[in-house]
Write a protein that holds these residues in place. Structure first.
Motif, PDB file in Angstrom:
ATOM      1  N   SER A  28      20.983  -2.503   3.804  1.00  0.00           N
ATOM      2  CA  SER A  28      20.301  -2.227   2.535  1.00  0.00           C
ATOM      3  C   SER A  28      18.998  -1.495   2.803  1.00  0.00           C
ATOM      4  CB  SER A  28      20.060  -3.535   1.782  1.00  0.00           C
ATOM      5  OG  SER A  28      21.279  -4.225   1.580  1.00  0.00           O
ATOM      6  N   LEU A  29      19.103  -0.224   3.151  1.00  0.00           N
ATOM      7  CA  LEU A  29      17.923   0.549   3.514  1.00  0.00           C
ATOM      8  C   LEU A  29      16.962   0.700   2.341  1.00  0.00           C
ATOM      9  CD1 LEU A  29      19.629   3.374   5.629  1.00  0.00           C
ATOM     10  CD2 LEU A  29      18.614   1.242   6.430  1.00  0.00           C
ATOM     11  N   ASN A  30      17.496   0.621   1.129  1.00  0.00           N
ATOM     12  CA  ASN A  30      16.635   0.795  -0.039  1.00  0.00           C
ATOM     13  C   ASN A  30      15.748  -0.414  -0.318  1.00  0.00           C
ATOM     14  OD1 ASN A  30      18.844  -0.802  -0.773  1.00  0.00           O
ATOM     15  ND2 ASN A  30      18.663  -0.221  -2.932  1.00  0.00           N
ATOM     16  N   THR A  31      15.897  -1.473   0.475  1.00  0.00           N
ATOM     17  CA  THR A  31      15.047  -2.655   0.294  1.00  0.00           C
ATOM     18  C   THR A  31      14.022  -2.823   1.411  1.00  0.00           C
ATOM     19  OG1 THR A  31      16.510  -4.167   1.518  1.00  0.00           O
ATOM     20  CG2 THR A  31      16.990  -3.797  -0.834  1.00  0.00           C
ATOM     21  N   PHE A  32      14.191  -2.155   2.544  1.00  0.00           N
ATOM     22  CA  PHE A  32      13.347  -2.410   3.717  1.00  0.00           C
ATOM     23  C   PHE A  32      11.888  -2.097   3.425  1.00  0.00           C
ATOM     24  CE2 PHE A  32      16.990  -1.691   6.992  1.00  0.00           C
ATOM     25  CZ  PHE A  32      17.569  -2.878   6.562  1.00  0.00           C
ATOM     26  N   PHE A  33      11.021  -3.094   3.698  1.00  0.00           N
ATOM     27  CA  PHE A  33       9.568  -2.976   3.594  1.00  0.00           C
ATOM     28  C   PHE A  33       9.133  -2.591   2.174  1.00  0.00           C
ATOM     29  CE2 PHE A  33      10.644  -2.182   8.036  1.00  0.00           C
ATOM     30  CZ  PHE A  33       9.838  -3.110   8.657  1.00  0.00           C
ATOM     31  N   ARG A  34       9.919  -3.008   1.187  1.00  0.00           N
ATOM     32  CA  ARG A  34       9.576  -2.708  -0.198  1.00  0.00           C
ATOM     33  C   ARG A  34       9.163  -3.980  -0.932  1.00  0.00           C
ATOM     34  NH1 ARG A  34      13.442   2.180  -2.430  1.00  0.00           N
ATOM     35  NH2 ARG A  34      13.271   3.480  -0.569  1.00  0.00           N
ATOM     36  N   PRO A  61       0.815  -1.227   0.000  1.00  0.00           N
ATOM     37  CA  PRO A  61       0.000   0.000   0.000  1.00  0.00           C
ATOM     38  C   PRO A  61       0.842   1.269   0.000  1.00  0.00           C
ATOM     39  CG  PRO A  61      -0.054  -1.075   2.152  1.00  0.00           C
ATOM     40  CD  PRO A  61       0.620  -2.019   1.215  1.00  0.00           C
ATOM     41  N   ALA A  62       2.096   1.173   0.473  1.00  0.00           N
ATOM     42  CA  ALA A  62       2.954   2.359   0.452  1.00  0.00           C
ATOM     43  C   ALA A  62       3.279   2.779  -0.970  1.00  0.00           C
ATOM     44  CB  ALA A  62       4.237   2.084   1.223  1.00  0.00           C
ATOM     45  N   GLY A  63       3.144   1.837  -1.930  1.00  0.00           N
ATOM     46  CA  GLY A  63       3.397   2.169  -3.327  1.00  0.00           C
ATOM     47  C   GLY A  63       2.406   3.151  -3.902  1.00  0.00           C
ATOM     48  N   ILE A  64       1.261   3.312  -3.263  1.00  0.00           N
ATOM     49  CA  ILE A  64       0.287   4.297  -3.727  1.00  0.00           C
ATOM     50  C   ILE A  64       0.868   5.699  -3.616  1.00  0.00           C
ATOM     51  CG2 ILE A  64      -2.013   5.264  -3.297  1.00  0.00           C
ATOM     52  CD1 ILE A  64      -2.833   2.529  -2.225  1.00  0.00           C
ATOM     53  N   PHE A  65       1.702   5.908  -2.612  1.00  0.00           N
ATOM     54  CA  PHE A  65       2.256   7.236  -2.356  1.00  0.00           C
ATOM     55  C   PHE A  65       3.694   7.376  -2.857  1.00  0.00           C
ATOM     56  CE2 PHE A  65      -0.709   5.975   0.996  1.00  0.00           C
ATOM     57  CZ  PHE A  65      -1.688   6.941   0.852  1.00  0.00           C
ATOM     58  N   ILE A  66       4.468   6.278  -2.809  1.00  0.00           N
ATOM     59  CA  ILE A  66       5.869   6.326  -3.226  1.00  0.00           C
ATOM     60  C   ILE A  66       6.115   5.152  -4.154  1.00  0.00           C
ATOM     61  CG2 ILE A  66       8.279   6.338  -2.457  1.00  0.00           C
ATOM     62  CD1 ILE A  66       7.307   7.313   0.257  1.00  0.00           C
ATOM     63  N   ASP A  67       6.465   5.442  -5.407  1.00  0.00           N
ATOM     64  CA  ASP A  67       6.618   4.384  -6.411  1.00  0.00           C
ATOM     65  C   ASP A  67       7.687   3.365  -6.035  1.00  0.00           C
ATOM     66  OD1 ASP A  67       4.633   5.386  -8.001  1.00  0.00           O
ATOM     67  OD2 ASP A  67       5.977   6.548  -9.290  1.00  0.00           O
ATOM     68  N   GLN A  68       8.743   3.802  -5.331  1.00  0.00           N
ATOM     69  CA  GLN A  68       9.841   2.890  -5.008  1.00  0.00           C
ATOM     70  C   GLN A  68       9.394   1.709  -4.157  1.00  0.00           C
ATOM     71  OE1 GLN A  68       9.904   6.126  -4.985  1.00  0.00           O
ATOM     72  NE2 GLN A  68      11.921   7.010  -5.467  1.00  0.00           N
ATOM     73  N   PHE A  69       8.280   1.842  -3.435  1.00  0.00           N
ATOM     74  CA  PHE A  69       7.825   0.757  -2.573  1.00  0.00           C
ATOM     75  C   PHE A  69       7.086  -0.337  -3.347  1.00  0.00           C
ATOM     76  CE2 PHE A  69       8.726   3.753   0.792  1.00  0.00           C
ATOM     77  CZ  PHE A  69       9.130   2.942   1.836  1.00  0.00           C
ATOM     78  N   LYS A  70       6.836  -0.123  -4.622  1.00  0.00           N
ATOM     79  CA  LYS A  70       6.122  -1.123  -5.389  1.00  0.00           C
ATOM     80  C   LYS A  70       6.991  -2.329  -5.696  1.00  0.00           C
ATOM     81  CE  LYS A  70       2.935   2.138  -7.615  1.00  0.00           C
ATOM     82  NZ  LYS A  70       2.478   2.688  -8.922  1.00  0.00           N
ATOM     83  N   THR A  71       8.276  -2.099  -5.879  1.00  0.00           N
ATOM     84  CA  THR A  71       9.196  -3.189  -6.208  1.00  0.00           C
ATOM     85  C   THR A  71      10.314  -3.244  -5.187  1.00  0.00           C
ATOM     86  OG1 THR A  71      10.465  -1.731  -7.661  1.00  0.00           O
ATOM     87  CG2 THR A  71       8.694  -3.040  -8.667  1.00  0.00           C
ATOM     88  N   ARG A  72      10.928  -4.417  -5.092  1.00  0.00           N
ATOM     89  CA  ARG A  72      11.996  -4.626  -4.114  1.00  0.00           C
ATOM     90  C   ARG A  72      13.311  -4.864  -4.863  1.00  0.00           C
ATOM     91  NH1 ARG A  72      11.956  -6.182   1.300  1.00  0.00           N
ATOM     92  NH2 ARG A  72      13.853  -7.223   2.037  1.00  0.00           N
ATOM     93  N   PRO A  73      14.286  -3.961  -4.715  1.00  0.00           N
ATOM     94  CA  PRO A  73      15.576  -4.188  -5.379  1.00  0.00           C
ATOM     95  C   PRO A  73      16.284  -5.381  -4.758  1.00  0.00           C
ATOM     96  CG  PRO A  73      15.360  -1.914  -4.561  1.00  0.00           C
ATOM     97  CD  PRO A  73      14.248  -2.713  -3.967  1.00  0.00           C
ATOM     98  N   LYS A  74      17.207  -5.982  -5.528  1.00  0.00           N
ATOM     99  CA  LYS A  74      18.016  -7.050  -4.989  1.00  0.00           C
ATOM    100  C   LYS A  74      18.966  -6.483  -3.942  1.00  0.00           C
ATOM    101  CE  LYS A  74      17.991 -10.383  -8.764  1.00  0.00           C
ATOM    102  NZ  LYS A  74      18.847 -11.170  -9.688  1.00  0.00           N
ATOM    103  N   ALA A  75      19.027  -7.160  -2.785  1.00  0.00           N
ATOM    104  CA  ALA A  75      19.913  -6.682  -1.720  1.00  0.00           C
ATOM    105  C   ALA A  75      21.360  -7.018  -2.016  1.00  0.00           C
ATOM    106  CB  ALA A  75      19.503  -7.281  -0.378  1.00  0.00           C
ATOM    107  N   PHE A  76      21.587  -8.045  -2.842  1.00  0.00           N
ATOM    108  CA  PHE A  76      22.954  -8.522  -3.050  1.00  0.00           C
ATOM    109  C   PHE A  76      23.125  -8.919  -4.504  1.00  0.00           C
ATOM    110  CE2 PHE A  76      26.321 -11.745  -3.006  1.00  0.00           C
ATOM    111  CZ  PHE A  76      27.289 -11.111  -2.244  1.00  0.00           C
ATOM    112  N   GLU A  77      24.067  -8.279  -5.135  1.00  0.00           N
ATOM    113  CA  GLU A  77      24.393  -8.606  -6.511  1.00  0.00           C
ATOM    114  C   GLU A  77      25.739  -9.313  -6.549  1.00  0.00           C
ATOM    115  OE1 GLU A  77      22.401  -8.201  -8.932  1.00  0.00           O
ATOM    116  OE2 GLU A  77      20.946  -6.693  -8.290  1.00  0.00           O
ATOM    117  N   ALA A  78      25.999 -10.093  -7.586  1.00  0.00           N
ATOM    118  CA  ALA A  78      27.290 -10.752  -7.748  1.00  0.00           C
ATOM    119  C   ALA A  78      28.397  -9.712  -7.745  1.00  0.00           C
ATOM    120  CB  ALA A  78      27.313 -11.566  -9.045  1.00  0.00           C
ATOM    121  N   GLY A  79      29.411  -9.948  -6.936  1.00  0.00           N
ATOM    122  CA  GLY A  79      30.524  -9.013  -6.813  1.00  0.00           C
ATOM    123  C   GLY A  79      30.376  -8.037  -5.675  1.00  0.00           C
TER     124      GLY A  79
END
Length: 1009
Positions: free
Chosen positions: A495-501, A470-488
């Motif tokens: 990873s604050l950009n992933t919390f509750f997303r 529901p937070a995605g209604i107000f902030i688009d970034q909450f609609k999807t969850r970025p990967k917390a860990f990429e190769a390398g």
């Protein structure tokens, strides 16, 4: 006790305490012990309780009191003429002797010892002040017409001294629980009462006949029906003065002790009571009831009503038939809190909002293929749960190293009430690779033996993703969850950009505490679809419903089993340790010296000379402290201790005072212990001799208690012109002991360890100059298998030579350094040093510490020039050198026992930054804390982990061992060993050398308060 016919009187002794079903117990009052899942025989239970109470007097024993002489004990009704007898005594006689030798009326054949009443005029002043405070609270909240206000105002104060041991035979062998009677005091004994009094927050009173085996909730249901009383917190005021608090609501019912005949039951159920009255009103009111004794609970309340003191209807005795159910049908139990697969309190895969008691340490190991999980969880606060985990995927083909490292954190937002669930928020795999990362909000609601869990999960706990965020209604970034860990990636970042997303998934479950007390059943709806696991694997899921069971083998060990994903067996074990539980008895310590008051000799008689060397030797035998000097200063005896060790100073102080009391002239009024560090006084304590002797030899009524030990600044203790005794430091000292080191986590395993023999040597050149050394013989280890995970770090290698330093030589010299210490101002200390400062570095340095006496803040500065040692830890060096040092601030916040330590400076890798450590230091010295270091090195240059961080627990040896022992056990966990943010590990630091100057040091308590 005797009667005029010399017939044996049936006194309720310790041996009469029995189960309610035993008819032989009923003539002595049906005294029933506290119940617990690990029940012992009632006699032993009460004996242990009495011994503990005798050793630790009631908490209010240290309360200062004013003096008064008023006494207001309600008059007896004619029907109670033989229910009480007053005991004659001779001033100076012990209470136990007066009771055992008393002659009683023939009609008083059932003396009820828990109700023994000792009146002392010195207590009435404090109790009157206490009464006025209660009345003021009620006046402010409800006005003077409130029934509780009338009740408290009219019944007066009693002057009762609550006895920690109510049985005369036991008092006789427990001097600290046996008062010496004074003129003006009064002793009364009573026959066994036949009723229980119930009173609620509105002042409603009810009398019930005592019924064996009945819980407090049964009396409340019969007396005060209604939902408010069923959900209330209750307080049972036992006739011996103990106050016990329990919950009776179906949503928080707790294990209970049965009320004894003559007890009060206070139901804290008044509307708005917690808001309109102080939070501690119920505790203070029931303490006031404890002073009244059983007479108020029997006939006294009728006298109050007849006199018009209480505007309430008559209190006819209700019948036992009005009690619901049957005795012993249902025993109240605490809610069992168990671990989930990840170690946190919860169901199986799911977390719950429940918390363990603060000070709890839990280790769990679980297997659900393909994962083995090793979890260590701490409870530093009642509202916070934290821990770390290693996950072994049982596969060497993962893109990651063999063991994945996780940090978990869960915080309670609010507690459960009758209508509101307990709610917590948590983060899983915080600061790790994020491969198991997830967040959740979870609530729990209990109904009797059922505990229901409902929550929302993100990330690993929301992989099914059936709900949009529901937070995605107000902030688009909450609609999807970025990967917390990429190769390398290096991992280790928050990873604050992933919390509750991203998308969410609800989860639910239930725990059932079966009638078999040790068996707990669980069922849950798993929110994970297991299609994006470690290494990109997918698991076959037959069912989203997991079921399992926990068998509580004992109070320490839980055994877990279940079926998860519909096709995988779950097995696990959880070990729970309460680090705030009472310590082990010190059975290996020397026998405590006898304590007795020494009589003054007539001036005409010569005083015998004191053998001060014998005194010093006896103190050393009792405390393992070394006395450097003894001097007489008028009526004070000053003892300067040059070497002092141990974590719990309190018991050692008592032992030293007992020796001094036995040896010193009667004219000495107080003893002053000055604690020296390298000949410099850093703290001191003054012991009031007469107060100490009285505290050790009798029960002192709270109104007569005096402060026994006072902390004083050693600068205020002058040196005498002449001394009675002096001995210099020995030229050298040596101790031999085993040692153990460990490292958690590596490519090839979970635990790497080293064990062997350690010899600590010290050469005293002068009082302030010394050389200390440690020699080690490695006997057993597995560091040959240790491998660091590969890292692109550009920092010079220092700590990552862990394998080389631990395997190159079986005999090494980790420490060999010379030191000199001086006091440079009233609160300033300085030290210079040089040599092999730790296992990996040698060099020279200096330190300054500013530490006010008993202050909350201390500031230190150290500067060092060091070189990396050769791997054999002898006298050779490698080609790396660095200047390192820090400014350190130690802050005892005074808030929830928090100690904050901050460091800023240059580390041994040449990087610069800040280290922050936050520690909860409990009253018994156990410490739980966390630290993090951030330097000017980028995450890429730092290597895997991105920055240094960790969790640690310190437990005093004194807590663990049956003999008083110095030092602590350190259990520290850091995800990886890296070369960034590393502090020089000096064996000698001013803050540690001056530890006894710390405001906490001398007052650490070895048991839960």
């Amino acid at each position: 006790m005797r009667n005029p016919d010399n017939k044996k009187i049936n006194v309720c002794p310790l041996s009469a305490v029995a189960h309610p079903s035993d008819p032989s117990s009923r003539s002595c009052g049906d005294v029933t012990p506290d119940r617990s899942p690990n029940r012992v025989r009632p006699r032993l239970s009460l004996l242990c309780l009495a011994l503990v109470q005798a050793a630790a007097l009631p908490a209010f024993a240290q309360t200062p009191h004013s003096q008064a002489t008023a006494l207001a004990i309600p008059a007896q009704s004619p029907s109670a003429s033989v229910s009480r007898a007053d005991i004659a005594f001779t001033p100076g006689q012990r209470l136990s002797a007066a009771l055992l030798e008393a002659t009683l009326p023939p009609a008083l054949t059932n003396v009820y010892e828990p109700a023994t009443f000792l009146f002392s005029p010195g207590e009435t002043g404090m109790q009157q002040a206490f009464q006025k405070a209660l009345l003021a609270d009620l006046q402010k909240a409800y006005g003077s017409n409130h029934p509780l206000h009338q009740f408290i105002r009219r019944q007066g104060v009693s002057g009762r001294v609550v006895l920690p041991v109510p049985f005369a035979e036991q008092m006789a062998v427990t001097p600290k629980a046996d008062p010496v009677l004074q003129a003006g005091q009064k002793i009364s004994v009573y026959a066994r009462p036949s009723s229980i009094m119930v009173i609620n927050g509105r002042g409603a009173l009810c009398r019930m006949p005592y019924a064996a085996g009945r819980e407090s909730a049964d009396y409340i249901a019969a007396c005060i029906p209604g939902p408010s009383s069923r959900d209330a917190q209750i307080y049972v005021v036992q006739p011996d003065g103990r106050v016990q608090s329990f919950a009776v609501g179906t949503w928080r019912r707790s294990q209970q002790a049965l009320p004894m005949p003559g007890a009060w039951i206070y139901v804290d159920d008044a509307p708005g009571l917690g808001k309109r009255l102080p939070d501690d009103f119920a505790q203070r009111f029931t303490r006031f009831l404890a002073w009244q004794g059983v007479e108020m609970a029997s006939s006294g309340i009728d006298d109050l009503r007849r006199s018009g003191a209480v505007s309430l209807p008559a209190l006819p005795m209700a019948s036992q038939q009005s009690l619901p159910g049957s005795p012993g049908v249902y025993e109240s139990r605490d809610l069992p809190v168990t671990s989930n697969d990840l170690g946190m309190s919860g169901l199986m895969q799911l977390p719950s909002a429940r918390m363990r008691p603060e000070g709890n340490f839990t280790y769990t190991q679980t297997r659900v293929l393909p994962y083995d999980r090793y979890n260590v969880i701490f409870q530093p606060f009642e509202w916070l749960q934290a821990g770390f985990r290693y996950v072994d995927p049982n596969s060497r083909n993962s893109v990651q190293v063999s063991l994945d490292k996780n940090i978990d954190l869960k915080a309670r937002l609010w507690q459960e009430t009758a209508w509101r669930p307990e709610v917590a928020v948590g983060i899983q795999d915080l600061g790790g690779t994020g491969l198991f990362g997830g967040e959740y909000v979870v609530g729990n609601k209990r109904y009797g033996d059922f505990d229901f869990t409902l929550g929302l999960g993100w990330g690993y706990l929301g992989r099914r993703g059936s709900l949009s965020n529901p937070a995605g209604i107000f902030i688009d970034q909450f609609k999807t969850r970025p990967k917390a860990f990429e190769a390398g990636d290096q991992g280790g970042t928050f990873s604050l950009n992933t919390f509750f997303r991203g998308r969410m998934e609800p989860f639910a479950g239930v725990q059932y505490h079966t009638p078999i007390d040790r068996l707990i059943l669980k069922m849950e709806l798993d929110p994970n679809d297991y299609q994006s696991e470690l290494g990109g694997r997918r698991f076959d899921v037959k069912s989203p419903v997991n079921v399992g069971a926990v068998w509580r083998y004992n109070r320490f060990v839980d055994l877990m089993a279940g079926i998860e994903r519909g096709n995988q067996l779950q097995l696990g074990i959880a070990v729970n340790v309460d680090l705030l539980a009472p310590q082990l008895p010190k059975v290996r310590d020397a026998a405590f010296p006898p304590v007795a008051r020494k009589e003054m000799r007539p001036l005409s008689e010569p005083q015998p000379a004191t053998d001060w060397q014998r005194v010093a030797d006896r103190i050393a035998a009792q405390t393992e402290w070394r006395v450097g000097q003894i001097e007489t200063q008028g009526s004070s005896l000053v003892v300067r201790v040059d070497e002092h060790s141990g974590y719990y100073y309190g018991p050692k102080i008592e032992r030293a005072a007992a020796v001094l009391n036995e040896e010193a002239d009667p004219q000495i009024e107080d003893f002053t212990l000055v604690y020296n560090t390298r000949g410099i006084g850093v703290n001191a304590q003054r012991i009031d001799r007469s107060a100490f002797v009285r505290e050790q030899t009798e029960l002192v009524p709270p109104g007569e208690a005096r402060t026994v030990v006072t902390s004083v600044d050693p600068a205020t203790v002058p040196s005498a012109d002449a001394v009675d005794f002096r001995q210099s430091l020995p030229l050298y000292s040596a101790t031999l002991s085993p040692y153990y080191n460990q490292t958690l986590g590596g490519v090839q395993g979970l635990l790497f360890f080293q064990a062997g023999l350690n010899a600590d040597l010290r050469l005293n050149i002068t009082e302030k100059t010394w050389i200390n050394s440690a020699l080690r013989l490695r006997m057993l280890d597995n560091y040959e298998n240790y491998e660091e995970s590969p890292s692109p770090s550009t920092l010079p290698r220092t700590r990552t030579f862990l394998k080389e330093f631990n395997t190159t030589s079986r005999f090494n010299i980790p420490v060999l350094q010379a030191n000199h210490m001086e006091r440079v101002s009233e609160n300033g200390y300085a030290m210079v040093y040089g040599g092999m400062l730790e296992y990996a570095f040698g060099g020279v340095g200096a330190e300054y510490l500013y530490q006010p006496h008993q202050g909350r803040v201390a500031v230190g500065v150290d500067a060092n020039s060091v070189r990396l040692r050769d791997f054999d830890q002898k006298f050779d060096f490698r080609d790396y050198s660095v200047n390192t040092g820090h400014v350190t601030v130690y802050w005892d916040t005074g808030v929830q026992d928090l100690l904050v330590v901050g460091k800023a400076g240059q580390y041994i890798g040449g990087d610069r930054g800040v280290t922050l450590s936050v520690q909860r230091v409990f009253g018994n010295g156990v410490t739980m804390g966390a630290f993090a270091t951030k330097t000017n090195v980028s995450a890429k240059d730092f290597g895997e982990g991105s920055f240094d961080k960790g969790i640690f627990v310190q437990v005093p040896f004194d807590y663990l061992l049956p003999k008083s022992t110095a030092g602590v056990v350190n259990f520290a966990w850091s995800p990886l060993t890296r070369d960034g943010g590393v502090i020089l590990q000096r064996s000698q630091s001013l803050y540690n050398l001056n530890a006894v100057r710390n405001r906490r040091a001398l007052y650490v308590e070895p048991v839960r308060q």
